[in-house]
Design a protein around this motif. Structure first.
Motif, PDB file in Angstrom:
ATOM      1  N   UNK A 191      15.714   0.669  -6.232  1.00 51.02           N
ATOM      2  CA  UNK A 191      14.511   0.757  -5.696  1.00 51.02           C
ATOM      3  C   UNK A 191      13.306   1.052  -6.563  1.00 51.02           C
ATOM      4  N   UNK A 192      13.413   1.701  -7.629  1.00 47.83           N
ATOM      5  CA  UNK A 192      12.529   2.379  -8.565  1.00 47.83           C
ATOM      6  C   UNK A 192      11.638   1.096  -9.272  1.00 47.83           C
ATOM      7  N   UNK A 193      12.477  -0.029  -9.376  1.00 46.17           N
ATOM      8  CA  UNK A 193      11.804  -1.265 -10.269  1.00 46.17           C
ATOM      9  C   UNK A 193      11.572  -2.292  -9.379  1.00 46.17           C
ATOM     10  N   UNK A 194      11.871  -2.125  -7.652  1.00 50.20           N
ATOM     11  CA  UNK A 194      11.443  -3.196  -6.914  1.00 50.20           C
ATOM     12  C   UNK A 194       9.983  -3.149  -6.533  1.00 50.20           C
ATOM     13  N   UNK A 195       9.191  -4.277  -6.330  1.00 51.19           N
ATOM     14  CA  UNK A 195       7.906  -3.949  -5.860  1.00 51.19           C
ATOM     15  C   UNK A 195       7.986  -3.568  -4.183  1.00 51.19           C
ATOM     16  N   UNK A 196       8.990  -4.157  -3.675  1.00 48.14           N
ATOM     17  CA  UNK A 196       9.531  -3.724  -2.234  1.00 48.14           C
ATOM     18  C   UNK A 196      10.817  -3.635  -1.872  1.00 48.14           C
ATOM     19  N   UNK A 197      11.399  -2.654  -1.763  1.00 51.38           N
ATOM     20  CA  UNK A 197      12.753  -2.445  -1.678  1.00 51.38           C
ATOM     21  C   UNK A 197      13.500  -2.635  -0.187  1.00 51.38           C
ATOM     22  N   UNK A 198      12.926  -3.750   0.434  1.00 53.35           N
ATOM     23  CA  UNK A 198      13.320  -4.025   1.515  1.00 53.35           C
ATOM     24  C   UNK A 198      15.035  -4.855   1.650  1.00 53.35           C
ATOM     25  N   UNK A 234       0.815  -1.143   0.072  1.00 56.73           N
ATOM     26  CA  UNK A 234      -0.100  -0.018  -0.052  1.00 56.73           C
ATOM     27  C   UNK A 234       0.773   1.320  -0.153  1.00 56.73           C
ATOM     28  N   UNK A 235       1.751   1.186   0.741  1.00 62.65           N
ATOM     29  CA  UNK A 235       2.941   2.409   0.717  1.00 62.65           C
ATOM     30  C   UNK A 235       3.496   2.518  -0.244  1.00 62.65           C
ATOM     31  N   UNK A 236       3.858   1.443  -1.132  1.00 61.58           N
ATOM     32  CA  UNK A 236       4.670   1.631  -2.432  1.00 61.58           C
ATOM     33  C   UNK A 236       3.639   2.099  -3.380  1.00 61.58           C
ATOM     34  N   UNK A 237       2.449   1.518  -3.349  1.00 58.63           N
ATOM     35  CA  UNK A 237       1.740   2.309  -4.472  1.00 58.63           C
ATOM     36  C   UNK A 237       1.546   3.672  -4.538  1.00 58.63           C
ATOM     37  N   UNK A 238       1.582   4.191  -3.119  1.00 60.43           N
ATOM     38  CA  UNK A 238       1.230   5.572  -2.802  1.00 60.43           C
ATOM     39  C   UNK A 238       2.491   6.505  -3.358  1.00 60.43           C
ATOM     40  N   UNK A 294       0.036   2.056 -11.905  1.00 61.03           N
ATOM     41  CA  UNK A 294       1.019   1.764 -10.991  1.00 61.03           C
ATOM     42  C   UNK A 294       1.191   0.258 -11.303  1.00 61.03           C
ATOM     43  N   UNK A 295       0.728  -0.376 -12.041  1.00 54.79           N
ATOM     44  CA  UNK A 295       0.736  -2.085 -12.108  1.00 54.79           C
ATOM     45  C   UNK A 295       2.218  -2.132 -12.897  1.00 54.79           C
ATOM     46  N   UNK A 296       2.595  -1.407 -13.717  1.00 55.79           N
ATOM     47  CA  UNK A 296       3.855  -1.699 -14.459  1.00 55.79           C
ATOM     48  C   UNK A 296       4.853  -1.687 -13.441  1.00 55.79           C
ATOM     49  N   UNK A 297       4.971  -0.819 -12.585  1.00 58.71           N
ATOM     50  CA  UNK A 297       6.033  -0.723 -11.564  1.00 58.71           C
ATOM     51  C   UNK A 297       5.808  -1.996 -10.793  1.00 58.71           C
ATOM     52  N   UNK A 298       4.635  -2.674 -10.376  1.00 56.58           N
ATOM     53  CA  UNK A 298       4.561  -3.869  -9.586  1.00 56.58           C
ATOM     54  C   UNK A 298       5.203  -5.151 -10.498  1.00 56.58           C
ATOM     55  N   UNK A 299       5.162  -4.808 -11.785  1.00 54.37           N
ATOM     56  CA  UNK A 299       5.549  -5.999 -12.569  1.00 54.37           C
ATOM     57  C   UNK A 299       7.463  -5.456 -13.017  1.00 54.37           C
ATOM     58  N   UNK A 300       7.793  -4.849 -12.399  1.00 55.27           N
ATOM     59  CA  UNK A 300       9.087  -4.296 -12.376  1.00 55.27           C
ATOM     60  C   UNK A 300       9.553  -3.572 -13.521  1.00 55.27           C
ATOM     61  N   UNK A 301       8.679  -2.934 -14.246  1.00 54.21           N
ATOM     62  CA  UNK A 301       8.956  -2.086 -15.519  1.00 54.21           C
ATOM     63  C   UNK A 301       9.211  -0.654 -15.276  1.00 54.21           C
ATOM     64  N   UNK A 302       9.377  -0.348 -13.955  1.00 55.11           N
ATOM     65  CA  UNK A 302       9.623   1.033 -13.798  1.00 55.11           C
ATOM     66  C   UNK A 302      11.116   1.439 -14.038  1.00 55.11           C
ATOM     67  N   UNK A 303      11.229   2.661 -14.460  1.00 57.01           N
ATOM     68  CA  UNK A 303      12.457   3.095 -15.094  1.00 57.01           C
ATOM     69  C   UNK A 303      13.090   4.030 -13.949  1.00 57.01           C
ATOM     70  N   UNK A 304      14.288   4.190 -13.339  1.00 60.30           N
ATOM     71  CA  UNK A 304      14.593   4.919 -12.469  1.00 60.30           C
ATOM     72  C   UNK A 304      15.052   6.437 -13.162  1.00 60.30           C
TER      73      UNK A 304
END
Length: 402
Positions: free
Chosen positions: A362-369, A148-152, A182-192
């Motif tokens: 971080x930008x392409x991770x679903x959760x950057x833990x 939830x925090x990641x999506x926000x 935001x779904x593409x980011x959850x698939x790891x497609x986000x670009x930094x």
């Protein structure tokens, strides 16, 4: 079922308002239990509770949740039918699938990830087990909060346009067309926006050509693993690949099949006594720790039933520690998306032995833990977006670290 809006949250997230959650499950006892757990958790508020997918789809715009916990098997409309309908109505919605540990449900859960679900939580088989499972409760709450925090964060200021309760009146929901997807980011497609590695201390790659590839991942890992392994492909023909993905039994066997298809290489759960072979992929089985040992010149897999490490079983740290002891500077390791910090100690061990580590940014991770914890050790050789990890691994495996 009516829900009162929380006006304050103790220990809430960086956002001033709690994460809004919808629970969808046909079992009234389970639905009530999950609702109570989530509504009692700091930083969360349950805004809707529905008994099937149709009612949930109809209520999406009205209740406007950030996260939906969606059961798979329900009458009238099941979770897989409801999933695309929900995402069509609310593009920035985070959906977490909930299913019992059967092979069929494991297959469905992994398919749901490819259709836009952010993650899944495996439910114990019986109602009594669900009621008493501390681990299930912790995992459910942790994932709802983290995703939830990641999506926000991905939405930025846009999330403030969503429906809010003010002076007892609820504003009209923001149309899906006006919300970012935001779904593409959850698939790891986000670009930094900029090279992530610039923010971290990095170590040079080992001068020794890798003789093994070890990978650790968790939340978002199934999607990330397929992206990476598809990109690497034949580059792993000369080295074995060992993977620890935080998953329960049954799920790991199916994950191995999917990863093998993506890489076009043989893949299976690791079995006790297996001798590692170049070009083959070994996935740690759910519920067991997988480590390596050297025996008469051969490297073998050993499975053990030791206690969880970092609340995980299988865990990444035991695997990485054992890999470092055997392969030393000939180790290449990856830490992909996931919650927690499992793998960070193993990264230090690999680095101390002269090996190389690549971490997802971080930008392409679903959760950057997990990757964040690894990056902050200062022991990694690269911090890269998911799309660049496979090509980089392929070059490093061939002896080219540039």
């Amino acid at each position: 079922m009516a829900f009162a809006q929380k006006t304050s949250v103790t220990g809430a997230s960086q956002d001033s308002d709690p994460i809004r959650v919808m629970v969808v499950d046909d079992a009234v006892v389970i639905r009530g239990l999950l609702t109570r757990w989530l509504d009692d958790a700091p930083g969360l508020t349950v805004v809707s509770s529905q008994r099937n997918g149709k009612l949930a789809v109809d209520d999406i715009l009205k209740s406007n949740p950030d996260v939906v916990v969606l059961d798979i098997e329900m009458p009238e409309m099941d979770g897989m039918t409801a999933l695309p309908l929900m995402l069509a109505k609310k593009r920035d919605l985070v959906v977490i699938m909930a299913s019992t540990l059967t092979r069929r449900n494991a297959e469905i859960s992994l398919k749901a990830l490819s259709l836009g679900a952010a993650d899944y939580v495996p439910k114990p088989e019986s109602t009594s087990e669900v009621t008493t499972s501390v681990d299930f409760r912790r995992e459910l709450i942790d994932k709802v909060k983290a995703l939830g925090l990641r999506a926000r964060r991905l939405r930025g200021p846009a999330h403030r346009m969503r429906a809010e309760t003010t002076a007892g009146r609820t504003a009209a929901p923001v149309p899906a067309s006006r919300l970012p997807d935001t779904r593409e980011a959850f698939r790891g497609a986000a670009k930094p926006a900029a090279p992530a590695a610039a923010s971290f201390k990095l170590r040079p790659y080992s001068a020794v050509k890798p003789r093994i590839l070890a990978i650790g991942s968790s939340t978002g890992g199934p999607q990330a693993l397929q992206v990476v392994m598809k990109s690497i492909g034949t580059a792993i023909q000369d080295v074995p690949v060992v993977i620890t993905q935080h998953m329960p039994p049954t799920f790991t066997a199916i994950l191995a099949e999917h990863v093998g298809k993506a890489a076009l290489r043989p893949a299976a759960e690791g079995k006790d006594g297996d001798v590692l072979k170049p070009g083959q992929i070994y996935v740690a089985p759910g519920g067991k720790h997988m480590v390596l040992e050297k025996d008469a010149g051969a490297v073998k897999i050993r499975l053990n039933d030791n206690p969880p490490v970092n609340f995980c079983k299988p865990a990444v740290d035991p695997l990485f520690d054992s890999v470092a002891k055997i392969y030393g500077s000939a180790t290449l390791a990856l830490i992909l998306t996931g919650m927690g910090h499992d793998g960070a100690d193993g990264v230090r061990t690999i680095a101390a032995g002269g090996g190389s580590i690549i971490t997802q940014d971080e930008a392409s991770s679903v959760v950057w833990g997990m990757p964040g914890a690894a990056a902050h050790t200062g022991m990694c050789s690269d911090v890269l977006p998911l799309s660049e990890i496979g090509p980089k691994v392929s070059r490093v495996l061939k002896g080219n670290t540039r």
